[in-house]
Design a protein around this motif. Structure first.
Motif, PDB file in Angstrom:
ATOM      1  N   MET A 156       0.828  -1.199   0.000  1.00  0.00           N
ATOM      2  CA  MET A 156       0.000   0.000   0.000  1.00  0.00           C
ATOM      3  C   MET A 156       0.866   1.255   0.000  1.00  0.00           C
ATOM      4  SD  MET A 156      -3.204  -1.003  -0.004  1.00  0.00           S
ATOM      5  CE  MET A 156      -4.217   0.287   0.700  1.00  0.00           C
ATOM      6  N   LEU A 157       1.994   1.198   0.711  1.00  0.00           N
ATOM      7  CA  LEU A 157       2.930   2.326   0.711  1.00  0.00           C
ATOM      8  C   LEU A 157       3.526   2.518  -0.683  1.00  0.00           C
ATOM      9  CD1 LEU A 157       4.624   4.477   2.203  1.00  0.00           C
ATOM     10  CD2 LEU A 157       6.261   2.662   2.748  1.00  0.00           C
ATOM     11  N   LEU A 158       3.890   1.426  -1.329  1.00  0.00           N
ATOM     12  CA  LEU A 158       4.407   1.502  -2.695  1.00  0.00           C
ATOM     13  C   LEU A 158       3.398   2.189  -3.605  1.00  0.00           C
ATOM     14  CD1 LEU A 158       6.302   0.729  -5.045  1.00  0.00           C
ATOM     15  CD2 LEU A 158       5.228  -1.536  -5.050  1.00  0.00           C
ATOM     16  N   ARG A 159       2.151   1.819  -3.460  1.00  0.00           N
ATOM     17  CA  ARG A 159       1.088   2.429  -4.268  1.00  0.00           C
ATOM     18  C   ARG A 159       0.892   3.904  -3.898  1.00  0.00           C
ATOM     19  NH1 ARG A 159      -2.392   0.953  -8.694  1.00  0.00           N
ATOM     20  NH2 ARG A 159      -4.247   2.260  -8.525  1.00  0.00           N
ATOM     21  N   ALA A 160       0.953   4.203  -2.580  1.00  0.00           N
ATOM     22  CA  ALA A 160       0.675   5.561  -2.105  1.00  0.00           C
ATOM     23  C   ALA A 160       1.698   6.570  -2.612  1.00  0.00           C
ATOM     24  CB  ALA A 160       0.634   5.579  -0.582  1.00  0.00           C
ATOM     25  N   PHE A 161       2.946   6.139  -2.826  1.00  0.00           N
ATOM     26  CA  PHE A 161       3.954   7.066  -3.341  1.00  0.00           C
ATOM     27  C   PHE A 161       3.551   7.607  -4.719  1.00  0.00           C
ATOM     28  CE2 PHE A 161       7.287   5.315  -0.383  1.00  0.00           C
ATOM     29  CZ  PHE A 161       7.666   6.537   0.153  1.00  0.00           C
ATOM     30  N   GLY A 162       2.787   6.823  -5.472  1.00  0.00           N
ATOM     31  CA  GLY A 162       2.442   7.234  -6.831  1.00  0.00           C
ATOM     32  C   GLY A 162       1.002   7.639  -7.035  1.00  0.00           C
ATOM     33  N   GLU A 163       0.275   7.917  -5.951  1.00  0.00           N
ATOM     34  CA  GLU A 163      -1.115   8.332  -6.092  1.00  0.00           C
ATOM     35  C   GLU A 163      -1.436   9.427  -5.089  1.00  0.00           C
ATOM     36  OE1 GLU A 163      -3.543   4.926  -5.294  1.00  0.00           O
ATOM     37  OE2 GLU A 163      -3.021   4.860  -3.170  1.00  0.00           O
ATOM     38  N   PRO A 168     -10.905   7.091  -1.449  1.00  0.00           N
ATOM     39  CA  PRO A 168     -10.863   6.105  -2.538  1.00  0.00           C
ATOM     40  C   PRO A 168     -12.186   6.009  -3.279  1.00  0.00           C
ATOM     41  CG  PRO A 168     -10.925   5.020  -0.383  1.00  0.00           C
ATOM     42  CD  PRO A 168     -10.675   6.466  -0.124  1.00  0.00           C
ATOM     43  N   ARG A 169     -12.085   5.950  -4.593  1.00  0.00           N
ATOM     44  CA  ARG A 169     -13.260   5.815  -5.452  1.00  0.00           C
ATOM     45  C   ARG A 169     -13.179   4.470  -6.165  1.00  0.00           C
ATOM     46  NH1 ARG A 169     -13.998   6.947 -10.861  1.00  0.00           N
ATOM     47  NH2 ARG A 169     -11.896   7.848 -10.975  1.00  0.00           N
ATOM     48  N   TRP A 170     -14.189   3.622  -5.952  1.00  0.00           N
ATOM     49  CA  TRP A 170     -14.204   2.304  -6.573  1.00  0.00           C
ATOM     50  C   TRP A 170     -14.313   2.428  -8.085  1.00  0.00           C
ATOM     51  CZ3 TRP A 170     -13.170  -2.294  -4.359  1.00  0.00           C
ATOM     52  CH2 TRP A 170     -13.267  -2.396  -2.970  1.00  0.00           C
ATOM     53  N   LEU A 171     -13.558   1.592  -8.793  1.00  0.00           N
ATOM     54  CA  LEU A 171     -13.586   1.575 -10.248  1.00  0.00           C
ATOM     55  C   LEU A 171     -14.365   0.380 -10.783  1.00  0.00           C
ATOM     56  CD1 LEU A 171      -9.838   2.482 -10.912  1.00  0.00           C
ATOM     57  CD2 LEU A 171     -11.809   4.031 -10.817  1.00  0.00           C
ATOM     58  N   ILE A 172     -14.953  -0.401  -9.874  1.00  0.00           N
ATOM     59  CA  ILE A 172     -15.706  -1.583 -10.287  1.00  0.00           C
ATOM     60  C   ILE A 172     -17.118  -1.514  -9.715  1.00  0.00           C
ATOM     61  CG2 ILE A 172     -13.702  -3.076 -10.560  1.00  0.00           C
ATOM     62  CD1 ILE A 172     -14.141  -4.144  -7.786  1.00  0.00           C
ATOM     63  N   GLN A 173     -17.985  -2.354 -10.231  1.00  0.00           N
ATOM     64  CA  GLN A 173     -19.379  -2.367  -9.829  1.00  0.00           C
ATOM     65  C   GLN A 173     -19.544  -2.913  -8.408  1.00  0.00           C
ATOM     66  OE1 GLN A 173     -21.784  -1.053 -11.772  1.00  0.00           O
ATOM     67  NE2 GLN A 173     -20.131  -0.515 -13.204  1.00  0.00           N
ATOM     68  N   ILE A 292      -0.174 -12.443  -0.981  1.00  0.00           N
ATOM     69  CA  ILE A 292      -0.577 -11.203  -0.300  1.00  0.00           C
ATOM     70  C   ILE A 292      -0.297 -10.002  -1.203  1.00  0.00           C
ATOM     71  CG2 ILE A 292      -0.106  -9.666   1.649  1.00  0.00           C
ATOM     72  CD1 ILE A 292       0.548 -12.211   3.272  1.00  0.00           C
ATOM     73  N   VAL A 293       0.883  -9.958  -1.787  1.00  0.00           N
ATOM     74  CA  VAL A 293       1.255  -8.835  -2.654  1.00  0.00           C
ATOM     75  C   VAL A 293       0.349  -8.788  -3.882  1.00  0.00           C
ATOM     76  CG1 VAL A 293       3.061  -7.937  -4.166  1.00  0.00           C
ATOM     77  CG2 VAL A 293       3.645  -8.723  -1.865  1.00  0.00           C
ATOM     78  N   ALA A 294       0.094  -9.947  -4.490  1.00  0.00           N
ATOM     79  CA  ALA A 294      -0.752  -9.981  -5.684  1.00  0.00           C
ATOM     80  C   ALA A 294      -2.184  -9.566  -5.364  1.00  0.00           C
ATOM     81  CB  ALA A 294      -0.720 -11.377  -6.302  1.00  0.00           C
ATOM     82  N   THR A 295      -2.691  -9.980  -4.199  1.00  0.00           N
ATOM     83  CA  THR A 295      -4.045  -9.580  -3.803  1.00  0.00           C
ATOM     84  C   THR A 295      -4.103  -8.086  -3.524  1.00  0.00           C
ATOM     85  OG1 THR A 295      -4.346 -11.766  -2.784  1.00  0.00           O
ATOM     86  CG2 THR A 295      -5.952 -10.069  -2.217  1.00  0.00           C
ATOM     87  N   ALA A 296      -3.083  -7.570  -2.840  1.00  0.00           N
ATOM     88  CA  ALA A 296      -3.036  -6.132  -2.567  1.00  0.00           C
ATOM     89  C   ALA A 296      -2.958  -5.337  -3.870  1.00  0.00           C
ATOM     90  CB  ALA A 296      -1.838  -5.808  -1.681  1.00  0.00           C
ATOM     91  N   SER A 297      -2.223  -5.859  -4.840  1.00  0.00           N
ATOM     92  CA  SER A 297      -2.103  -5.179  -6.129  1.00  0.00           C
ATOM     93  C   SER A 297      -3.459  -5.099  -6.831  1.00  0.00           C
ATOM     94  CB  SER A 297      -1.094  -5.920  -7.010  1.00  0.00           C
ATOM     95  OG  SER A 297      -1.021  -5.338  -8.295  1.00  0.00           O
ATOM     96  N   LEU A 298      -4.199  -6.210  -6.815  1.00  0.00           N
ATOM     97  CA  LEU A 298      -5.523  -6.208  -7.440  1.00  0.00           C
ATOM     98  C   LEU A 298      -6.467  -5.280  -6.682  1.00  0.00           C
ATOM     99  CD1 LEU A 298      -7.395  -7.361  -9.603  1.00  0.00           C
ATOM    100  CD2 LEU A 298      -7.933  -9.246  -8.033  1.00  0.00           C
ATOM    101  N   CYS A 300      -5.741  -2.582  -4.962  1.00  0.00           N
ATOM    102  CA  CYS A 300      -5.409  -1.184  -5.265  1.00  0.00           C
ATOM    103  C   CYS A 300      -5.850  -0.795  -6.675  1.00  0.00           C
ATOM    104  CB  CYS A 300      -3.914  -0.955  -5.104  1.00  0.00           C
ATOM    105  SG  CYS A 300      -3.320  -1.028  -3.393  1.00  0.00           S
ATOM    106  N   ALA A 301      -5.781  -1.740  -7.604  1.00  0.00           N
ATOM    107  CA  ALA A 301      -6.152  -1.442  -8.983  1.00  0.00           C
ATOM    108  C   ALA A 301      -7.647  -1.205  -9.142  1.00  0.00           C
ATOM    109  CB  ALA A 301      -5.708  -2.576  -9.903  1.00  0.00           C
TER     110      ALA A 301
END
Length: 323
Positions: A156-163, A168-173, A292-298, A300-301
């Motif tokens: 999440m920290l890795l993601r936060a550096f670039g956002e 948070p706004r959901w991008l899925i239904q 864990i990393v792959a789930t966190a990546s999905l 965040c996406a």
């Protein structure tokens, strides 16, 4: 001089530096669990029988008639790795703090960065409790489980550096949201169930450590059943993505999670069929970190927090000199 003033004198971390530090945090937080499993399967958990010292009066391994040097140094090496985790965590805090000085709204970034060193402190305390209680299986389980949210938070920290830091706004239904939440909950259940299998298994960190008195076959079936349920929800989520036309970026992360999860399930089945050989235990722990990393990546996406805010403090201009 106030600490904030000292941090403000540091150079503003470039995007590359930010990313490198965050990736290092993910690797070290996941790696400490893998080295911990090596300690466990080699029976080195009490190679250093005291904490925080290795032996009474010594921070380092010493010659001992009842303990081999290799056993001591495996456990001591795992403790040394904690030092590297602390260094990386500290650098992440400094980078996030330096960014917030120029971008005051980045409070979430700083909060995520602080979870790294605070998590290390918590792990050190739990590790001390584990050693002092003679590696009771449930303390070992807590020690491992405490590292799993730190791997998630590091990503999440890795993601936060670039956002940005917007809500948070959901991008899925809504259906996809519920499936994602269910996926994360099931991941936690799979990890907890896995620690009970380990607690009843042969690798306790020391030959004399009492094990969890429960049928390992039943525990393994529960663990495997939860993983199957995780994969079923993942498959349903894939069908949902296909129906709504999910973007390619989301599909890529989904594919990575699917491959890693299936590989982890296959590895666990092989591990059980072969009688839980030591080397496969450590690979299975590594696999859990990758899931864990792959789930966190999905995760965040599927959410958007807006762009990185602009810096409010620009670098001072370079003064021209007379010829």
């Amino acid at each position: 001089m106030p600490l904030k003033s000292l941090v403000a004198r540091l150079p503003y971390p470039s995007p590359v530096v930010q990313r490198v530090l965050a990736i290092a945090a993910v690797i070290t937080q996941g790696g400490i669990g893998v080295t911990g499993s090596i300690v466990r399967v080699t029976g080195s958990g009490l190679g250093c029988p005291t904490w925080p010292q290795c032996f009474p009066g010594s921070m380092f391994p010493v010659e001992h008639p009842e303990l081999s040097a290799l056993t001591q140094w495996i456990e001591f090496g795992n403790r040394l790795l904690t030092g590297l985790v602390i260094v990386v965590a500290g650098l992440c805090v400094l980078a996030a703090w330096r960014i917030q000085i120029d971008q005051p709204s980045r409070r979430r970034l700083v909060a995520l960065a602080w979870t790294m060193p605070l998590g290390v402190v918590a792990q050190a305390v739990i590790g001390g409790m584990t050693v002092l209680t003679g590696l009771l299986w449930w303390t070992v389980a807590i020690h491992f489980l405490a590292s799993t949210p730190l791997v998630w938070l590091a990503f999440m920290l890795l993601r936060a550096f670039g956002e940005g830091d917007e809500r948070p706004r959901w991008l899925i239904q809504p259906v996809g949201r519920k499936l994602m939440v269910a996926l994360v909950v099931l991941l936690g259940a799979v990890l907890v169930a896995g620690t009970t299998v380990t607690g009843a298994g042969p690798h306790g960190g020391d030959p004399d450590t009492p094990r969890f008195d429960a049928p390992i076959e039943t525990l393994a079936q529960v663990h495997g059943g939860l993983l199957v349920l995780f994969l079923v929800v993942l498959a349903v989520l894939g069908l949902h993505f296909s129906r709504v036309g999910a973007p390619a970026a989301l599909w890529r992360r989904y594919a990575v999670l699917a491959v890693v999860s299936l590989a982890q399930g296959g590895l666990g089945s092989l591990q059980y069929a072969l009688g839980i050989p030591e080397v496969l235990v450590s690979f299975h722990v590594l696999g859990s970190a990758l899931v864990i990393v792959a789930t966190a990546s999905l995760w965040c996406a599927t959410r958007d927090r807006g762009p990185v805010p602009a810096r409010t403090t620009e670098p001072a201009p370079v003064l021209a000199t007379a010829d």
